[in-house]
Design an enzyme around this catalytic site. Sequence first.
Site, short mmCIF file in Angstrom:
data_model
loop_
_atom_site.label_atom_id
_atom_site.label_comp_id
_atom_site.label_asym_id
_atom_site.label_seq_id
_atom_site.Cartn_x
_atom_site.Cartn_y
_atom_site.Cartn_z
N ASP A 33 61.46 58.74 43.83
CA ASP A 33 62.21 59.85 44.30
C ASP A 33 63.38 59.21 45.28
OD1 ASP A 33 61.95 63.02 43.97
OD2 ASP A 33 63.33 62.21 45.64
N ILE A 34 64.73 59.73 45.13
CA ILE A 34 65.70 59.20 46.16
C ILE A 34 65.47 59.96 47.49
CG2 ILE A 34 67.35 61.13 45.76
CD1 ILE A 34 69.51 58.84 45.30
N GLN A 95 62.86 73.94 41.60
CA GLN A 95 63.42 73.00 40.54
C GLN A 95 64.86 72.96 40.58
OE1 GLN A 95 62.57 73.71 36.38
NE2 GLN A 95 63.03 71.78 35.84
N HIS A 101 60.21 66.75 35.08
CA HIS A 101 59.69 65.69 35.85
C HIS A 101 58.26 66.16 36.51
CE1 HIS A 101 62.63 67.94 38.13
NE2 HIS A 101 61.87 67.81 38.85
P1 5GP Z 1 62.86 69.08 41.56
O1 5GP Z 1 63.45 69.81 43.08
O2 5GP Z 1 63.83 69.47 40.59
O3 5GP Z 1 61.60 69.64 41.42
O4 5GP Z 1 62.86 67.69 42.02
C1 5GP Z 1 64.04 66.75 41.76
C2 5GP Z 1 64.01 65.70 42.55
O5 5GP Z 1 64.86 64.67 42.08
C3 5GP Z 1 63.94 65.79 44.07
O6 5GP Z 1 62.90 65.40 44.70
C4 5GP Z 1 65.17 64.96 44.31
O7 5GP Z 1 65.03 64.05 45.52
C5 5GP Z 1 65.28 63.77 43.09
N1 5GP Z 1 66.45 63.13 42.90
C6 5GP Z 1 67.73 63.98 42.78
N2 5GP Z 1 68.71 63.26 42.52
C7 5GP Z 1 68.18 61.97 42.36
C8 5GP Z 1 68.77 60.69 41.96
O8 5GP Z 1 69.91 60.58 41.60
N3 5GP Z 1 67.78 59.72 41.83
C9 5GP Z 1 66.49 59.84 41.97
N4 5GP Z 1 65.58 58.75 41.86
N5 5GP Z 1 65.87 61.03 42.38
C10 5GP Z 1 66.68 62.05 42.32
#
Ligand code: 5GP
Length: 115
Positions: A33-34, A95, A101
């Site tokens: 995760d970034i 999300q 993911h």
């Molecule tokens: P969500 O909030 O949808 O459950 O998780 C999305 C995740 O994607 C977040 O933890 C965010 O830090 C990660 N993320 C967003 N953009 C990128 C990216 O460009 N590269 C990577 N490796 N992770 C990302």
Amino acid sequence: MTAAPDCLFCKIVAGEIPAEVVHESARTLAFRDINPQAPLHVLVVPRDHEPNAAASAEADAAMFAEIATSARAVAAGEGYDDYRLVFNTGAGVGQTVFHTHGHVLAGRPMGWPPG
Ligand code: 5GP
Ligand code: ZN
């Protein structure tokens, strides 16, 4: 659905956007995760685009099962027997990327219930 236009994680799967890949399987890709929220924070995504965990499970049960086994492999590969596997489903619970993911989190105390 295999790939969706303008989907960030489809672009990572395709190699169009760089990511630190830590595990691959036939149907999944796992990368860091970034914005890590724990010493281990890896995202396990299916190669095929679906918007959330339930949609992936409906589209291809084996694909969804492979997310779980890949998550275990990621954690084990970094020395963790215990880890948390989280699927945020819907903007209302955080999300932000609408490509399935699983977050694999480990390496620090984890509160329950989650915040
Ligand atoms: P969500 O909030 O949808 O459950 O998780 C999305 C995740 O994607 C977040 O933890 C965010 O830090 C990660 N993320 C967003 N953009 C990128 C990216 O460009 N590269 C990577 N490796 N992770 C990302
Ligand atoms: Zn996608």
